[in-house]
Write a protein that holds these residues in place. Structure first.
Motif, PDB file in Angstrom:
ATOM      1  N   ARG A 243       0.862  -1.188   0.000  1.00 30.43           N
ATOM      2  CA  ARG A 243       0.000   0.000   0.000  1.00 30.43           C
ATOM      3  C   ARG A 243       0.891   1.228   0.000  1.00 30.43           C
ATOM      4  O   ARG A 243       1.566   1.503   0.994  1.00 30.43           O
ATOM      5  CB  ARG A 243      -0.910   0.010   1.232  1.00 30.43           C
ATOM      6  CG  ARG A 243      -2.036  -1.012   1.154  1.00 30.43           C
ATOM      7  CD  ARG A 243      -3.121  -0.725   2.193  1.00 30.43           C
ATOM      8  NE  ARG A 243      -2.620  -0.848   3.544  1.00 30.43           N
ATOM      9  CZ  ARG A 243      -2.505  -2.001   4.207  1.00 30.43           C
ATOM     10  NH1 ARG A 243      -2.871  -3.119   3.638  1.00 30.43           N
ATOM     11  NH2 ARG A 243      -2.037  -2.010   5.423  1.00 30.43           N
TER      12      ARG A 243
ATOM     13  N   ASP B 159       1.756  -5.338 -14.170  1.00 32.91           N
ATOM     14  CA  ASP B 159       0.465  -5.122 -13.509  1.00 32.91           C
ATOM     15  C   ASP B 159       0.627  -4.652 -12.059  1.00 32.91           C
ATOM     16  O   ASP B 159      -0.372  -4.437 -11.365  1.00 32.91           O
ATOM     17  CB  ASP B 159      -0.383  -6.403 -13.557  1.00 32.91           C
ATOM     18  CG  ASP B 159       0.308  -7.561 -12.864  1.00 32.91           C
ATOM     19  OD1 ASP B 159       1.564  -7.540 -12.756  1.00 32.91           O
ATOM     20  OD2 ASP B 159      -0.388  -8.483 -12.421  1.00 32.91           O
ATOM     21  N   ARG B 160       1.849  -4.488 -11.609  1.00 32.91           N
ATOM     22  CA  ARG B 160       2.070  -4.000 -10.235  1.00 32.91           C
ATOM     23  C   ARG B 160       2.418  -2.513 -10.194  1.00 32.91           C
ATOM     24  O   ARG B 160       2.809  -1.987  -9.152  1.00 32.91           O
ATOM     25  CB  ARG B 160       3.197  -4.807  -9.580  1.00 32.91           C
ATOM     26  CG  ARG B 160       2.912  -6.299  -9.553  1.00 32.91           C
ATOM     27  CD  ARG B 160       3.967  -7.051  -8.768  1.00 32.91           C
ATOM     28  NE  ARG B 160       3.726  -8.494  -8.864  1.00 32.91           N
ATOM     29  CZ  ARG B 160       4.371  -9.411  -8.137  1.00 32.91           C
ATOM     30  NH1 ARG B 160       5.287  -9.030  -7.250  1.00 32.91           N
ATOM     31  NH2 ARG B 160       4.098 -10.698  -8.274  1.00 32.91           N
TER      32      ARG B 160
ATOM     33  N   ARG C 128       1.708   1.267  -9.872  1.00 34.27           N
ATOM     34  CA  ARG C 128       0.600   2.043  -9.312  1.00 34.27           C
ATOM     35  C   ARG C 128       0.872   3.549  -9.270  1.00 34.27           C
ATOM     36  O   ARG C 128      -0.049   4.325  -9.002  1.00 34.27           O
ATOM     37  CB  ARG C 128       0.268   1.577  -7.891  1.00 34.27           C
ATOM     38  CG  ARG C 128      -0.031   0.086  -7.786  1.00 34.27           C
ATOM     39  CD  ARG C 128      -0.558  -0.288  -6.424  1.00 34.27           C
ATOM     40  NE  ARG C 128      -1.840   0.336  -6.188  1.00 34.27           N
ATOM     41  CZ  ARG C 128      -2.980  -0.128  -6.701  1.00 34.27           C
ATOM     42  NH1 ARG C 128      -2.987  -1.193  -7.465  1.00 34.27           N
ATOM     43  NH2 ARG C 128      -4.096   0.499  -6.442  1.00 34.27           N
ATOM     44  N   THR C 129       2.109   3.964  -9.466  1.00 32.19           N
ATOM     45  CA  THR C 129       2.422   5.384  -9.258  1.00 32.19           C
ATOM     46  C   THR C 129       3.282   5.922 -10.397  1.00 32.19           C
ATOM     47  O   THR C 129       3.906   5.170 -11.133  1.00 32.19           O
ATOM     48  CB  THR C 129       3.210   5.591  -7.946  1.00 32.19           C
ATOM     49  OG1 THR C 129       4.424   4.848  -8.033  1.00 32.19           O
ATOM     50  CG2 THR C 129       2.412   5.136  -6.742  1.00 32.19           C
TER      51      THR C 129
ATOM     52  N   TYR D  38       3.937  -2.907  -6.719  1.00 28.02           N
ATOM     53  CA  TYR D  38       3.120  -3.231  -5.555  1.00 28.02           C
ATOM     54  C   TYR D  38       2.096  -4.286  -5.936  1.00 28.02           C
ATOM     55  O   TYR D  38       1.282  -4.055  -6.828  1.00 28.02           O
ATOM     56  CB  TYR D  38       2.390  -1.974  -5.062  1.00 28.02           C
ATOM     57  CG  TYR D  38       3.299  -0.772  -4.932  1.00 28.02           C
ATOM     58  CD1 TYR D  38       4.021  -0.551  -3.763  1.00 28.02           C
ATOM     59  CD2 TYR D  38       3.465   0.118  -5.993  1.00 28.02           C
ATOM     60  CE1 TYR D  38       4.879   0.535  -3.649  1.00 28.02           C
ATOM     61  CE2 TYR D  38       4.318   1.199  -5.893  1.00 28.02           C
ATOM     62  CZ  TYR D  38       5.030   1.415  -4.723  1.00 28.02           C
ATOM     63  OH  TYR D  38       5.883   2.482  -4.616  1.00 28.02           O
ATOM     64  N   GLU D  39       2.152  -5.433  -5.278  1.00 28.20           N
ATOM     65  CA  GLU D  39       1.105  -6.430  -5.506  1.00 28.20           C
ATOM     66  C   GLU D  39       0.283  -6.579  -4.226  1.00 28.20           C
ATOM     67  O   GLU D  39       0.816  -7.016  -3.186  1.00 28.20           O
ATOM     68  CB  GLU D  39       1.660  -7.791  -5.932  1.00 28.20           C
ATOM     69  CG  GLU D  39       0.507  -8.738  -6.276  1.00 28.20           C
ATOM     70  CD  GLU D  39       0.969 -10.047  -6.907  1.00 28.20           C
ATOM     71  OE1 GLU D  39       0.601 -10.296  -8.057  1.00 28.20           O
ATOM     72  OE2 GLU D  39       1.692 -10.808  -6.239  1.00 28.20           O
TER      73      GLU D  39
ATOM     74  N   ASN E 180      -6.443   6.886  -7.207  1.00 28.74           N
ATOM     75  CA  ASN E 180      -6.277   5.452  -7.454  1.00 28.74           C
ATOM     76  C   ASN E 180      -5.258   4.817  -6.517  1.00 28.74           C
ATOM     77  O   ASN E 180      -5.475   3.705  -6.020  1.00 28.74           O
ATOM     78  CB  ASN E 180      -5.870   5.217  -8.918  1.00 28.74           C
ATOM     79  CG  ASN E 180      -5.702   3.748  -9.229  1.00 28.74           C
ATOM     80  OD1 ASN E 180      -4.633   3.192  -9.052  1.00 28.74           O
ATOM     81  ND2 ASN E 180      -6.795   3.099  -9.640  1.00 28.74           N
ATOM     82  N   LEU E 181      -4.178   5.530  -6.222  1.00 26.64           N
ATOM     83  CA  LEU E 181      -3.152   4.867  -5.407  1.00 26.64           C
ATOM     84  C   LEU E 181      -3.545   4.763  -3.936  1.00 26.64           C
ATOM     85  O   LEU E 181      -2.831   4.137  -3.150  1.00 26.64           O
ATOM     86  CB  LEU E 181      -1.776   5.509  -5.595  1.00 26.64           C
ATOM     87  CG  LEU E 181      -1.312   6.599  -4.644  1.00 26.64           C
ATOM     88  CD1 LEU E 181       0.179   6.819  -4.793  1.00 26.64           C
ATOM     89  CD2 LEU E 181      -2.078   7.867  -4.861  1.00 26.64           C
TER      90      LEU E 181
ATOM     91  N   ARG F 126      -6.412   0.853  -2.187  1.00 28.57           N
ATOM     92  CA  ARG F 126      -6.231  -0.305  -1.292  1.00 28.57           C
ATOM     93  C   ARG F 126      -6.380   0.119   0.156  1.00 28.57           C
ATOM     94  O   ARG F 126      -6.953  -0.606   0.970  1.00 28.57           O
ATOM     95  CB  ARG F 126      -4.866  -0.961  -1.506  1.00 28.57           C
ATOM     96  CG  ARG F 126      -4.683  -1.596  -2.873  1.00 28.57           C
ATOM     97  CD  ARG F 126      -5.796  -2.564  -3.223  1.00 28.57           C
ATOM     98  NE  ARG F 126      -6.503  -2.117  -4.420  1.00 28.57           N
ATOM     99  CZ  ARG F 126      -7.684  -2.578  -4.830  1.00 28.57           C
ATOM    100  NH1 ARG F 126      -8.321  -3.509  -4.150  1.00 28.57           N
ATOM    101  NH2 ARG F 126      -8.261  -2.104  -5.909  1.00 28.57           N
TER     102      ARG F 126
ATOM    103  N   ASP G  91     -12.604   6.666  -8.771  1.00 27.73           N
ATOM    104  CA  ASP G  91     -11.164   6.844  -8.623  1.00 27.73           C
ATOM    105  C   ASP G  91     -10.560   7.394  -9.899  1.00 27.73           C
ATOM    106  O   ASP G  91     -11.130   7.289 -10.984  1.00 27.73           O
ATOM    107  CB  ASP G  91     -10.489   5.535  -8.215  1.00 27.73           C
ATOM    108  CG  ASP G  91     -10.425   4.542  -9.360  1.00 27.73           C
ATOM    109  OD1 ASP G  91     -11.505   4.102  -9.795  1.00 27.73           O
ATOM    110  OD2 ASP G  91      -9.321   4.219  -9.818  1.00 27.73           O
TER     111      ASP G  91
ATOM    112  N   ARG H   2      -6.555   8.274 -11.885  1.00 29.13           N
ATOM    113  CA  ARG H   2      -5.113   8.050 -11.900  1.00 29.13           C
ATOM    114  C   ARG H   2      -4.389   9.331 -12.261  1.00 29.13           C
ATOM    115  O   ARG H   2      -4.898  10.151 -13.029  1.00 29.13           O
ATOM    116  CB  ARG H   2      -4.764   6.971 -12.937  1.00 29.13           C
ATOM    117  CG  ARG H   2      -5.247   5.600 -12.543  1.00 29.13           C
ATOM    118  CD  ARG H   2      -5.010   4.590 -13.662  1.00 29.13           C
ATOM    119  NE  ARG H   2      -5.569   3.308 -13.304  1.00 29.13           N
ATOM    120  CZ  ARG H   2      -4.886   2.331 -12.678  1.00 29.13           C
ATOM    121  NH1 ARG H   2      -3.614   2.496 -12.380  1.00 29.13           N
ATOM    122  NH2 ARG H   2      -5.477   1.201 -12.366  1.00 29.13           N
TER     123      ARG H   2
END
Lengths: 369, 369
Positions: free
Chosen positions: A206, A293-294, A296-297, A334-335, B63-64, B67, B80, B82
């Motif tokens: 996270r 697919d990991r 996120r940023t 991040y997974e 989006n980030l 989680r 959300d 991105r």
């Protein structure tokens, strides 16, 4: 001090001119501190510095800040107000004095109650968000700025070294976080740049995780620490991810991918590069890996008096970055429910290329603890 | 957690109803944390929770943060966005979904860029400042809130005791401040409630003074420490002023006046008193003294998740204070270029009267150091 103040105020007047607005307004925060070379707190009392494109700046100052304001050496008009009287009349006096019709403000800093107070005092005042243009003055760091950043980073790295040496299996994220914070102050921080992220195991997946008091770190965990000291008004921002006791093959492969992305950021950075180009190259490495697919940023953000400031290092931002810009190079993968890895360095752009202000090792580290 | 979340969201819906607006919006900060029972940071990415007077709440989430947001257990609509896409379309989707025409916001917390994004998405949206009504839900503290505040105060008092024991003539304000901060974390603070004020000599006369690295404390100085730990999300706020080596007759007389004003605050406080009545009584003691020209501030402010929150203890605020309210009783006298004295306690209002959550001694103290 006085000449520096005049020079700085003139720069904000030039921003107003370039924007085609009558004036720009600053409220306590990083631009305000840079302008008046003296820190003031943001609180429930409005406090405003207005710099016109032409003419003399004026300020709206809470009465109980007047003595601190005297230290600034400001020679424009000052309108003060006392708690018992409220501030509406003071906004009217300020705006009557200024005779402006358009005003650029810091959209990321100014709060709605100040915006509303200005519109109550002058309903036809046109307020535009000039955050980008106002904050752009902070983008190119001076040698003094770099010295301050370097101090903040050195303190942070010494604190990280001490903290990692004390990590033991079974400690909670919260305990490790508290140790890190104490080490920051023991090493000379004047403040934390932000509340640290100390996240292990699934927590590391996270990006803005909060340290848990009920999660004990265990063998095989990724341990991600994202933190920084503040020194002389400037903020460090550094992330390292280590593994506890052992690293799985998956962990090693993910770490290697993130490290290659981070190193690619250094390869493509030099004066004249765009924010888009850096993110495109860094994120491109992640995308070409089996772990696409990991993602996120974005790659990162500018760093200085504020932890997050312009330029934002992301695709679509075609801003050209000049020498003197400092940004965070912080790719990550991040997974969810598994783990995350982020490696973050603070990068100074130079004419010839770039320099890492962070020096902490970033080879894959497995802590035997 | 889920039931508490539903209950809390319903409370904000009731605020919207009472205000006659279609919904209220919360952004990360103390109200947001109270509502979702989980802390989120305020940063450059908009993050918005909208609670309608009738119907289901909805959220706009970077989006980030998704989680982390999952941990909240929120079952309303989530929109959300991105970084690479920007957030304008997401605001449009949120507002199209909600179908509202009036919205109450936290004027002291929401920043102008969010306000502008909402108006870009829906130009006819009427946004009103509902800071007072939204934050009023935090005014009456629950037993859990009081426990958290008490923990924060106990940590602060232990840190103060250790710090005062280590003060030596010739130390700088900055050195004493750093010691105080380290002691706060060593005693268990999860954060500082705010950056401490450590001010000696003429510095103590500036209510929001910043610790100086070039001022060494000397015999006869007033030394004012205004600081607090944060624990379980709640902030302590305590001030003590001591004298170093000796106190002049003037210092003793000023201190005695401030202490009498502080004690008067306790005398007049019980459920049903107004903020005006407390300030009138406390400030009345200062006004009746030979030092009336040294008054610069109101008596205090509410305390809880925020260091400064409602109710503001000042003349003209005729708000009736119920049992469960916590406020700072912090009269002070400040003479520029001479010295200042402030004594600040955190007071819990009860049906029968009040209780001081702060227990640190406040008799005139002369440190032999």
């Amino acid at each position: 001090m006085k000449n520096l103040l005049s020079d700085r105020l003139a720069e904000y007047g030039d921003v107003a001119s370039a924007l085609g607005v009558d004036a720009v307004a600053l409220v306590p925060g990083p631009n305000f501190t840079r302008a008046v070379i003296h820190p003031f707190m943001s609180h429930e009392r409005p406090f405003l510095l207005v710099v016109p494109a032409r003419g003399t700046p004026a300020a709206l100052v809470p009465n109980l800040e007047l003595r601190s304001w005297d230290l600034v050496g400001f020679d424009g008009a000052v309108f003060d107000w006392r708690d018992q009287d409220g501030y509406d009349a003071c906004f009217s006096d300020l705006l009557n004095h200024l005779q402006i019709t358009t005003l650029g403000v810091e959209g990321q800093v100014m709060r709605v109650f100040v915006h509303h107070a200005m519109l109550r005092a002058q309903p036809d005042l046109k307020i535009i968000d000039a955050e980008r243009e106002i904050s752009a003055l902070r983008m190119i760091k001076t040698p003094d700025d770099i010295d301050a950043l370097t101090s903040a980073i050195e303190i942070s790295e010494r604190a990280l070294e001490r903290t990692l040496a004390s990590v033991r299996l079974g400690q909670t994220e919260k305990e490790i976080e508290q140790t890190l914070i104490q080490n920051l102050f023991a090493e000379g921080a004047e403040d934390q740049a932000f509340h640290p992220i100390v996240a292990a195991g699934d927590g590391s997946a996270r990006p803005h995780a909060k340290a848990r008091a009920d999660y004990a770190v265990k063998a095989g965990d990724a341990l991600l620490l994202d933190f920084g000291a503040r020194k002389h008004g400037f903020a460090a921002d550094i992330t390292r991810t280590v593994f506890l006791d052992y690293a799985t093959d998956e962990a090693k492969a993910v770490y290697d991918t993130v490290l290659r992305a981070n190193l690619t950021g250094f390869d493509v950075t030099r004066a004249g590069v765009t924010a888009h180009q850096i993110d495109d190259a860094v994120t491109g490495v992640l995308e070409a890996s089996p772990f696409a697919d990991r993602i996120r940023t974005k790659t990162g953000h500018g760093l200085g008096r504020d932890v997050h400031e312009a330029p934002y290092i992301m695709r679509g931002n075609h801003q050209v970055l000049p020498a003197g810009t400092v940004y965070t190079n912080e790719p990550g993968l991040y997974e969810i429910d598994n783990f995350g890895v982020r490696i973050e360095d603070d990068v100074l752009i130079t004419e010839e290329g770039c320099a890492s202000l962070t020096q902490f090792p970033k080879e894959l580290t497995v802590l035997k603890c």
